[in-house]
Structure formats: structure tokens, C-alpha cells
Design a protein around this motif. Sequence first.
Motif, PDB file in Angstrom:
ATOM      1  N   LYS A  37       0.846  -1.182   0.000  1.00 27.02           N
ATOM      2  CA  LYS A  37       0.000   0.000   0.000  1.00 27.02           C
ATOM      3  C   LYS A  37       0.885   1.236   0.000  1.00 27.02           C
ATOM      4  CE  LYS A  37      -3.870  -2.109   2.502  1.00 27.02           C
ATOM      5  NZ  LYS A  37      -4.737  -2.030   3.717  1.00 27.02           N
ATOM      6  N   VAL A  38       0.472   2.238  -0.738  1.00 24.87           N
ATOM      7  CA  VAL A  38       1.241   3.476  -0.838  1.00 24.87           C
ATOM      8  C   VAL A  38       0.445   4.609  -0.221  1.00 24.87           C
ATOM      9  CG1 VAL A  38       2.377   5.100  -2.398  1.00 24.87           C
ATOM     10  CG2 VAL A  38       2.331   2.653  -2.959  1.00 24.87           C
ATOM     11  N   SER A  39       1.095   5.394   0.646  1.00 22.96           N
ATOM     12  CA  SER A  39       0.456   6.566   1.245  1.00 22.96           C
ATOM     13  C   SER A  39       1.336   7.783   1.043  1.00 22.96           C
ATOM     14  CB  SER A  39       0.198   6.338   2.737  1.00 22.96           C
ATOM     15  OG  SER A  39       1.414   6.143   3.433  1.00 22.96           O
ATOM     16  N   GLY A  40       0.739   8.951   1.236  1.00 23.32           N
ATOM     17  CA  GLY A  40       1.468  10.186   0.963  1.00 23.32           C
ATOM     18  C   GLY A  40       1.384  10.526  -0.508  1.00 23.32           C
ATOM     19  N   ASP A  41       2.483  10.967  -1.078  1.00 26.79           N
ATOM     20  CA  ASP A  41       2.517  11.314  -2.495  1.00 26.79           C
ATOM     21  C   ASP A  41       2.645  10.036  -3.317  1.00 26.79           C
ATOM     22  OD1 ASP A  41       2.501  14.250  -2.279  1.00 26.79           O
ATOM     23  OD2 ASP A  41       4.419  13.930  -1.248  1.00 26.79           O
ATOM     24  N   ALA A  42       1.499   9.411  -3.564  1.00 27.86           N
ATOM     25  CA  ALA A  42       1.479   8.071  -4.154  1.00 27.86           C
ATOM     26  C   ALA A  42       2.185   8.011  -5.501  1.00 27.86           C
ATOM     27  CB  ALA A  42       0.036   7.593  -4.289  1.00 27.86           C
ATOM     28  N   GLY A  43       2.153   9.100  -6.251  1.00 34.31           N
ATOM     29  CA  GLY A  43       2.794   9.093  -7.557  1.00 34.31           C
ATOM     30  C   GLY A  43       4.300   8.983  -7.497  1.00 34.31           C
ATOM     31  N   ALA A  44       4.859   9.162  -6.316  1.00 35.03           N
ATOM     32  CA  ALA A  44       6.310   9.080  -6.167  1.00 35.03           C
ATOM     33  C   ALA A  44       6.803   7.641  -6.103  1.00 35.03           C
ATOM     34  CB  ALA A  44       6.756   9.836  -4.916  1.00 35.03           C
ATOM     35  N   ALA A  45       5.895   6.688  -5.888  1.00 32.96           N
ATOM     36  CA  ALA A  45       6.278   5.274  -5.802  1.00 32.96           C
ATOM     37  C   ALA A  45       5.996   4.604  -7.141  1.00 32.96           C
ATOM     38  CB  ALA A  45       5.501   4.583  -4.687  1.00 32.96           C
ATOM     39  N   ALA A  95       9.568  17.411  -7.096  1.00 34.17           N
ATOM     40  CA  ALA A  95       9.249  18.413  -6.075  1.00 34.17           C
ATOM     41  C   ALA A  95       9.389  17.802  -4.675  1.00 34.17           C
ATOM     42  CB  ALA A  95       7.828  18.924  -6.282  1.00 34.17           C
ATOM     43  N   ASP A  96       9.290  18.650  -3.640  1.00 33.73           N
ATOM     44  CA  ASP A  96       9.305  18.145  -2.272  1.00 33.73           C
ATOM     45  C   ASP A  96       8.210  17.095  -2.107  1.00 33.73           C
ATOM     46  OD1 ASP A  96      11.155  20.108  -2.008  1.00 33.73           O
ATOM     47  OD2 ASP A  96      10.103  21.240  -0.458  1.00 33.73           O
ATOM     48  N   TYR A  97       8.520  16.018  -1.404  1.00 33.60           N
ATOM     49  CA  TYR A  97       7.508  14.972  -1.281  1.00 33.60           C
ATOM     50  C   TYR A  97       7.744  14.106  -0.052  1.00 33.60           C
ATOM     51  CZ  TYR A  97      10.797  11.387  -3.041  1.00 33.60           C
ATOM     52  OH  TYR A  97      11.849  10.517  -3.193  1.00 33.60           O
ATOM     53  N   HIS A  98       6.731  13.288   0.257  1.00 34.97           N
ATOM     54  CA  HIS A  98       6.800  12.305   1.338  1.00 34.97           C
ATOM     55  C   HIS A  98       5.961  11.117   0.904  1.00 34.97           C
ATOM     56  CE1 HIS A  98       5.935  10.249   5.111  1.00 34.97           C
ATOM     57  NE2 HIS A  98       6.868  10.974   5.715  1.00 34.97           N
ATOM     58  N   VAL A  99       6.565   9.946   0.861  1.00 38.12           N
ATOM     59  CA  VAL A  99       5.836   8.760   0.425  1.00 38.12           C
ATOM     60  C   VAL A  99       6.260   7.561   1.273  1.00 38.12           C
ATOM     61  CG1 VAL A  99       7.533   8.120  -1.351  1.00 38.12           C
ATOM     62  CG2 VAL A  99       5.167   7.364  -1.558  1.00 38.12           C
TER      63      VAL A  99
END
Length: 525
Positions: free
Chosen positions: A47-55, A73-77
Motif C-alpha cells: 500500500k502506498v500513502s502520501g505522495d502516491a505518484g512518487a512510488a 518536487a518536495d515529497y513524502h511517500v
Amino acid sequence: MRQLARSTALMCLALLLAATSSLPALGSVGGVGPSNPGFEQGLDGWKVSGDAGAAKIEGGGRTGDRLTHWVAADYHVTTRQSIELPSSGWWTVSVWAKSGGSLSGSTLSVAGCGRTVSTVVALTEQDDAWVRSAASVYVSRRQRCTIDLTTAGPGGTWASFDDLAVARGRVARSIRGGDLSGLAKNEAFGATYADADGRSGDAVRILARSGMNLGRLKVWVDPADGYNDKAHVVATGKRIKSAGMKLLVDFHYSDRWTDPGAQGVPHAWRGMSPAQLADAVYAHTRDVLAALKAAGATADYVQVGNEINPGMLWPWGQTWDVDPSDGVDGAQWDNLASFLTSGARAAKEISPSTKVLLHLTNINNGIGSLTWWFDEVVARQVPFDQIGLSYYGYWHGSLADLQEAVTTLSSRYDRDVLVVETAYPFTLADDTPTWENIIRQPDQLVPGYPATPTGQAAAFRAVQDAVASAEGGRGIGTVYWEPAWTSAAGAGWDPEDPSSGNAWENQALFDFTGTLLPAARNLAP
């Protein structure tokens, strides 16, 4: 009847397979693992949470595909999966990873089954090689936990993950040591020390309170400046033991520094035959260790020689022809074996429980340069308990190289491995009195790790974690080299030159005011 028995057995097997089909896939022997641990089925099971597009899933993994966290860009995933640990005890979650772009940008965490345990994924900008990270958790019963792979930071921060596994056992930074050989001389010339809050105190006690649990001391035979001799080793050894730490004694078998470029015979031993030199090694080793024992500071570990890739007591114990003009031709392995055996025998006579280490360096020359050496001494039945390595990231290759050395040597020779020397700068500036630093230019640094207090702390922890997480589980710890060697006028590096200075103070664990640096927090368990 035989056909009925066969049918019954097949039915039982089918029922067993059906019953176990929903259990987690087996990982390492004796362990369980997450589903889709190598991301060959994309993100199935995760499962992906946060900025899902980063995974995202990409090719070019360690084996097949890989999970990559990256965005401009700045992100958290966080990419996570829940697993079930089937019984009580220690369990270790491991992952092979690469990362770059920012310090401490990516972590492996185990949560939801007690205290959350995290480890930072090492930066691999140096060579883009896969490094194994691991985190261990203790559960008291069958329990579910969550594996979190997290990346957060400014745009361009990235990490790739592959080949997760869960197995019984624990990874730990068991030995968290420091070499205090220069402390007595520094103190004699006025050096003072303070903890992180600015409270003055004894450097040994300050480091011990930070979590350091082993002190290393080198010993020279007859040094010109009178330091690092038997008397000073005994005095500082008593302080180390009194602070609750173990003691490692590093025999150089010289009157001054020994390393791959220098393995000189002590002045008093010159002119001796190889047999006489072996006797001198035995007598000197026994004398120093007996004095420590009599003082209540028995050595827990003993190095017979320091960075002895080229041998010791040149030319008689050389492993290649160091000086073609000296009349001693070629490698002298039999002599070297007799020197090493003499030192080990003396150590065990004083204390049978003392661990004997043989210490090499230059892993950047390839694993073959290390196995070549150990194959020769093992063939000559040299007794030793553990393997010691020097590892400075700006000289000795990558963290992947370090892990390969720890894993290969521990497996091939069935010995634990201890990194007995490492360090990293907290600044490139030079303290007064000035003496040009060994590491002084940005292009000398390990890529991604700046020469700042934060960079020093991150680099030190990355080495500790790489040793602990190396496959095989036999990397037992790391010793920081000269954490208290701050700049003090008169306490220079050359025992024969009182005017010499300190080229290492920018790599100490105390800053230019003598105050403890953040990297010392990594001495805690």
C-alpha cells in the motif's frame, strides 16, 4: 490397501497445501517474508500513502524489478505491507537499497508490534551499488507488524528498494568503540573536553556515558616521545575499564606508526634474526598484557599487528618484496606466521578469554587482496579469533565494498569481523595551531556526506549500520579512530618531532572548543 494408503496420503498433502497457501511466503531460512518482496508483481501486496505518484516500479533491480521513490518536487511517500511474525523472539527485516539526494532521506521501519524501529538507508552516490539495510524487533507472541519504506525530502531525493526478507535473529551494533591512543598526550599538553551541554569532564567518561563500550589503545615498543608505551597504555587502560568499557590493545611492534607504508623494526630489535624477533614479539606482548592484568585492566581483545597487509617487522615478515635492495627477497610468510603465532600465544597465556584479532586494510583493492592474505596465514595455522578491518569511506571504497568484505571474510574463515578504525570529518577547516588536515578538500569526501556535524554523524552511522547489516550477521561492530584527538600545541602526530601538528582534529568527535559533537550519539545502542 496400498492404493488406499496412497490416496489418503495424497489427500492429506492437498489439504496441507490448501491450508498453508495463505501464509506469508518463506523468506530466509527459519523466517517469514512479505508477499511480492522483489516487486516482480508491481505493487501487489503493498500500500502506498502520501505522495502516491512518487512510488513506481522500474527495471534494473538487484534481481529483476525494483521499487523506486522519486519525484521532482518536495515529497513524502511510504510504501508499506503488514506481515505476521509467527512466534516470540527477535526478528529482522532486511532490504537491499540505494539512495541519494539528501541525508537521511529514506528509511526502513518496522512498526505496530511494540516500539517502532527504524534504520536510515545509506547514500550510495559513491558507486550506485546495492547496500543491505536491516532493522530488528522483539515480539513476545505471534504478532502483526508493518514494514514501512519511506522517502521524504526535497525534489530529487530518491531511493530504490529490492529483495525484502524477514528472518529470525537480530542485527545490532554490538561494539561501539573508540581509539583513545592519543588522549594521554593530548591531556598532557592541555586539551580539555566537555559533553554536548558544555559540562567539562573526563573524555573517557563523557564517551562512555554516550554509549561507547570499548576503548582501543595502540602500544609502541620504545617511542621517542614516551607516549603509547606500556606505562601509558596501562594508565589509560585502567580508565577505560573503570568507565565500564572493554579494552582492545593494538600492538604495532614498532617504535612509531605502522600501516601499509611502514612496518619498521623497533630500534632495540634491530639486528635480530627472525627466530629472535619471534621471541621478542612474544616477550613484548606478554609483558604489556601482564602489566594490564596486574593493574586490573585485562585486555578483552588484542591486535597482533596493525594494518599488516604488507606484513610486519620488515623485511623479515614482509608479504611481498618491499625493498628489493635490502637483501631479503620475496614474501616471508613463514616468518610472518611465526611472529603472529608468538603474539597470539602470549595473549592467550595471560588471558585465555582474550580475543586475538588480525588487522588488515585497503579493502578498495578488492576482496581477493584480503582472502589472499588470510589464505596464507590460515595455511600456516596461525591462531586468531576475529578479523579486524580499517574502513575510511574516502579511501577504502564504498559501503557495498565494506559489506562484501565483512560477509566474505566471516564466511570463508568462520570468524566475526570488527571494523577497528573509521572516521569522518565534521569540517574542512583547520584548528590552531594549524597543520594541514589529511582530509581538507570537498573532492576528498564521500559523495552525499558533507563535512558538517550532521554529515559526520550520518557517515559514521552508515558505516555502523553497514557492518551490522552485512549478510551472515557476523559484523560485530565499529571503532571510531581517535575521537578525542583534538588540536593541542605540542601533541603532534610524530613522536620524534615535537614541532609536528595534528592533521586529524577535524575528524574528532569533539569540536574545536572540545565540546562533544552530534556524531557521538551513534555510540548509544
